[in-house]
Write an enzyme that holds these catalytic residues in place. Structure first.
Site, PDB file in Angstrom:
ATOM      1  N   SER A 150       0.852  -1.194   0.000  1.00  0.00           N
ATOM      2  CA  SER A 150       0.000   0.000   0.000  1.00  0.00           C
ATOM      3  C   SER A 150       0.888   1.245   0.000  1.00  0.00           C
ATOM      4  O   SER A 150       1.721   1.391  -0.903  1.00  0.00           O
ATOM      5  CB  SER A 150      -0.962  -0.072   1.195  1.00  0.00           C
ATOM      6  OG  SER A 150      -1.968   0.901   1.082  1.00  0.00           O
ATOM      7  N   HIS A 198      -3.837  -0.529  -4.635  1.00  0.00           N
ATOM      8  CA  HIS A 198      -5.313  -0.618  -4.582  1.00  0.00           C
ATOM      9  C   HIS A 198      -5.857  -0.140  -5.938  1.00  0.00           C
ATOM     10  O   HIS A 198      -6.852   0.579  -5.992  1.00  0.00           O
ATOM     11  CB  HIS A 198      -5.880   0.273  -3.470  1.00  0.00           C
ATOM     12  CG  HIS A 198      -5.314   0.029  -2.106  1.00  0.00           C
ATOM     13  ND1 HIS A 198      -5.702  -1.021  -1.315  1.00  0.00           N
ATOM     14  CD2 HIS A 198      -4.362   0.698  -1.402  1.00  0.00           C
ATOM     15  CE1 HIS A 198      -5.035  -0.980  -0.166  1.00  0.00           C
ATOM     16  NE2 HIS A 198      -4.209   0.053  -0.195  1.00  0.00           N
ATOM     17  N   GLU A 225      -5.066  -5.112  -5.249  1.00  0.00           N
ATOM     18  CA  GLU A 225      -4.896  -5.666  -3.903  1.00  0.00           C
ATOM     19  C   GLU A 225      -4.531  -7.144  -3.964  1.00  0.00           C
ATOM     20  O   GLU A 225      -4.860  -7.841  -4.917  1.00  0.00           O
ATOM     21  CB  GLU A 225      -6.190  -5.444  -3.099  1.00  0.00           C
ATOM     22  CG  GLU A 225      -6.399  -3.950  -2.839  1.00  0.00           C
ATOM     23  CD  GLU A 225      -7.697  -3.624  -2.122  1.00  0.00           C
ATOM     24  OE1 GLU A 225      -8.456  -4.549  -1.785  1.00  0.00           O
ATOM     25  OE2 GLU A 225      -7.944  -2.418  -1.900  1.00  0.00           O
TER      26      GLU A 225
END
Lengths: 292, 292
Positions: A150, A198, A225
């Site tokens: 992330s 994402h 993801e």
């Protein structure tokens, strides 16, 4: 004579070890990587393998999170469960902590460094330019794997995007608009690359194109993801996990970035789009997939 | 002699009016079009202008919705406010309604036909192949503008996607997976084109590529919310509204679609990507932007 010439030509490579010669793998992960379940954990298992498996001494860097203990615990659990020799956590609450001997010593002993998610801005504010960052660079240059998920995925590249929300916020923000994001300097383990995460889940193509319109030399990598790429010292990227990886090459693209005002929607034509499933490889030097 | 030859060559065009000669504009809208506020409504205003402005006799087709009255009312309000001569609603609750004289007469009097959002499957089940659909085709062939928003945008093309959720559902669904969507026949006002809507907002690139991997001859148009394209009889597309339009041309793309099993993530390389802001034009025949 020709043999001597060959030796001469190859000498600089042998005698001047560039970072690339020994650089360890860099592993950006799109967030939401599987941490339990049967046969999941492919992404984290690969990281552990690259860190030395049963001999791995992992350092988790949860600095992106405002709650670093909570953020670290699942990784301590999963790496311990997978058999790492040790799992420790880098404790940086303020920027000066990242220049401490304790931080440097911890990172110097690591065989694998894992940067968690959270806010990219915290990684920039607390770590960029510190001894801890420099130590992460040096360890990677020495062959140690560095992974980030992330926000941690974006920070490992030379540049990252600051601002811009993808889908969050009003609907119009999903379009590529001038000024919706700015480039910030990352840790620089990957050159000429922007990593976003994402990616499909948060509809971030517009955000990516908005920065990339102004910086067409960059290669953009959008990670879904539970999906990661491992990039080796030769610049070969391999896809891992359950989702897809979106690569946009803009070397031949043109945009109206410099004719638009801030906030206006951009036009970017003739980008080259690659979507890669698990197991696929891509050569970052030639910017071509390796279809074998 | 050469003059005669020219006449001979041009004769079939003049004496055999193809649909294209008089085809009215087709206007797919990405959903969420602005219906009030100062200076918004650009998309709906353009539709009304194309339908004849103050002389427009609009027919709203709310068949995609299970609550057609609620779905129609905002359009009745806005088109009336913008000065349409009349706004009427096509009332189709069951498939047989779409073969009624009342439906056909209503559509035959329309100077603009507007298909609302809802469920694509309802448009296919209740309208595809009916006299009402045929009448919409004929009116468009006669020069009448046909617009559709959200589900209504997808139905106007030759093919539309059935199934697949984009972002909705689990995160993995955002990747391009074999079998995640199927092609269904639409009204056919646009040839060789798939239209998807809420495109950036719902992260639908994966869904689009999954169908397109198996059908590389198609051109894919992804519309953001409050964003539309007007396609004229020459095949020139113009972007309207506040977001961006994503066009993917796969004529030179390759994928592993036929080697993958259902549910597996697909790889699609060498697609050609165009992202167009408001006011931009694109030639659907040459598949190139018109950068003037």
């Amino acid at each position: 004579m020709s043999r001597d010439k060959n030796l001469e030509l190859s000498a600089p490579v042998a005698s001047t070890p560039s970072r690339r010669v020994n650089q360890g793998p860099v592993m950006p992960i799109g967030g939401g990587e599987e941490k339990d379940g049967d046969g999941g954990k492919e992404v984290l298992q690969r990281f552990l393998d690259l860190a030395g498996g049963k001999q791995a001494r992992i350092v988790v860097v949860p600095t992106a999170s405002e709650t670093p203990e909570e953020m670290s615990q699942p990784y301590i659990d999963v790496f311990s469960e997978l058999g790492a020799k040790s799992v420790e956590v880098l404790d940086v609450r303020e920027r000066q902590d990242a220049n401490s001997d304790a931080c440097v010593q911890l990172l110097e002993g690591a065989t694998g460094i894992f940067i968690t998610g959270g806010a990219q801005s915290r990684l920039v504010a607390l770590l960029a330019g510190t001894l801890a960052m420099e130590c992460i660079r040096l360890r990677n240059a020495d062959g140690v794997v560095v992974a980030g998920t992330s926000a941690g995925a974006s920070i490992v590249a030379s540049h990252l995007m600051s601002g811009g929300t993808g889908l969050a916020g009003n609907s119009g923000s999903a379009a590529a608009r001038k000024g919706m994001v700015e480039l910030v300097a990352g840790f620089g383990l990957l050159q000429d690359i922007i990593v976003d995460q994402h990616f499909s889940q948060r509809g971030r193509m517009g955000r990516l194109l908005s920065v990339y319109a102004a910086n067409p030399g960059l290669l953009s990598i959008g990670l879904d993801e539970d999906t990661a790429v491992v990039i080796d010292r030769e610049g070969i990227l391999e896809v891992l996990g359950s989702g897809m990886v979106t690569i946009v090459n803009g070397r031949n693209a043109t945009s109206d970035y410099y004719e638009r005002d801030v906030g206006e929607v951009l036009t970017v034509v003739d980008s080259h789009l690659f979507v890669l499933g698990p197991g696929r490889r891509f050569n970052l030097n030639t910017r071509r997939p390796i279809m074998t």
